[in-house]
Design an enzyme around this catalytic site. Structure first.
Site, mmCIF file in Angstrom:
data_model
loop_
_atom_site.group_PDB
_atom_site.id
_atom_site.type_symbol
_atom_site.label_atom_id
_atom_site.label_comp_id
_atom_site.label_asym_id
_atom_site.label_seq_id
_atom_site.Cartn_x
_atom_site.Cartn_y
_atom_site.Cartn_z
ATOM 1 N N SER A 170 -0.029 -1.843 -0.477
ATOM 2 C CA SER A 170 -1.651 -2.470 1.057
ATOM 3 C C SER A 170 -2.098 -2.338 -0.645
ATOM 4 C CB SER A 170 -1.972 -1.465 1.715
ATOM 5 O OG SER A 170 -3.502 -1.826 1.960
ATOM 6 N N TYR B 189 -5.913 6.546 4.534
ATOM 7 C CA TYR B 189 -5.555 5.400 4.183
ATOM 8 C C TYR B 189 -5.379 4.465 2.481
ATOM 9 C CZ TYR B 189 -3.365 0.375 4.456
ATOM 10 O OH TYR B 189 -2.736 -0.701 4.825
#
Length: 274
Positions: free
Chosen positions: A153, A166
């Site tokens: 990501s 995350y």
């Protein structure tokens, strides 16, 4: 004309929908057969619906419609033994393994003071340990000269608020990728990460995410968050399509990238350069 991955077999986790299905279809378009797994069940700390068995069946149907073979199973990447069993069965049916796409992942969000133990544990167990499990079970089957792509990501390259767990997991995946790239280089196995910005999938297209971006609205929708999402990117787009990421995956696993390894490849509309 033969495809860019003709005759190869790809193992893809999180394949029931979103980026995982897109990767399966894109690689099948270019001649690959597929071993597809997905949990197809809820995870308690995740604030949106995950894929279900019907979604995985749809992936199977779309790959088969392209004339390619696919072996699918419902598997949780946290369960290494089950993951190994599914991969072993897939290789037994399809005969080889050339490509690994460790794509399964979840998203949840909270400020650091509100993160629960369950949110942290589920995130690390799926988004980091699950990636390791995927690579680890594949190593005995993966052919020399093969390729591993880890779905990361933009948050694996920079921090964002409300995403400490995350961001930590995704930064850990970068370290894992680099270590695997070094250790597997003697076998000519290449290992890379793809780093998308927001992708137009259920992971960000859901009520919980929209409410996070627009707390000023009672019931925000997709169009209400478009500008906020676009403001995160340098290019004037709010998000990218799953196929944009799949095209990058295809490049990395093809012979066109035969000397590309240890790379973090952003498909991020410039979000990491802002």
């Amino acid at each position: 004309m033969p495809g860019r991955v003709a005759g190869k077999v790809a193992f893809i986790t999180g394949a029931a929908r979103g980026q995982g299905r897109s990767h399966a279809v894109r690689l099948a378009e270019e001649g690959a057969d597929v071993i597809a797994v997905d949990i197809c069940a809820p995870v308690g700390s995740v604030p949106y619906e995950l894929a279900d068995p019907a979604d995985l069946e749809q992936t199977v149907a779309e790959v088969e419609a392209l004339g390619r073979r696919i072996v699918a199973a419902q598997v949780d990447v946290r369960d290494r033994a089950a993951l190994q069993e599914a991969l072993d069965a897939g290789v037994a049916q399809l005969g080889r393994l050339d490509v690994v796409c460790a794509n399964a992942g979840i998203l949840s969000f909270a400020g650091v003071g509100e993160l629960t133990d369950a949110m942290w544990r589920d995130m690390i167990d799926i988004n980091l340990t699950g990636v390791w499990n995927t690579a680890a079970v594949a190593l005995s089957h993966l052919r020399d000269g093969g390729s591993i792509v880890l779905t990361n990501s933009a948050a694996g390259l920079r921090a964002r608020p409300n995403l400490a767990h995350y961001v930590a997991a995704k930064h850990g995946v970068v370290g894992l990728m680099r270590s695997l790239a070094v250790e597997l280089a003697p076998r000519r196995i290449r290992v890379n990460c793809v780093h998308p910005t927001g992708v137009d999938t259920d992971m960000i297209m859901n009520d919980a995410m929209w409410a996070l971006f627009r707390p000023d609205l009672a019931a925000p929708g997709r169009d209400d968050v478009r500008q906020r999402c676009q403001d995160m990117n340098a290019l004037p787009v709010p998000w990218v399509d799953p196929r944009d990421v799949s095209n990058a995956v295809l490049f990395l696993v093809s012979d066109e990238a035969r000397y590309v390894t240890g790379v973090s490849l952003p498909i991020d509309a410039g979000s990491t350069v802002r």
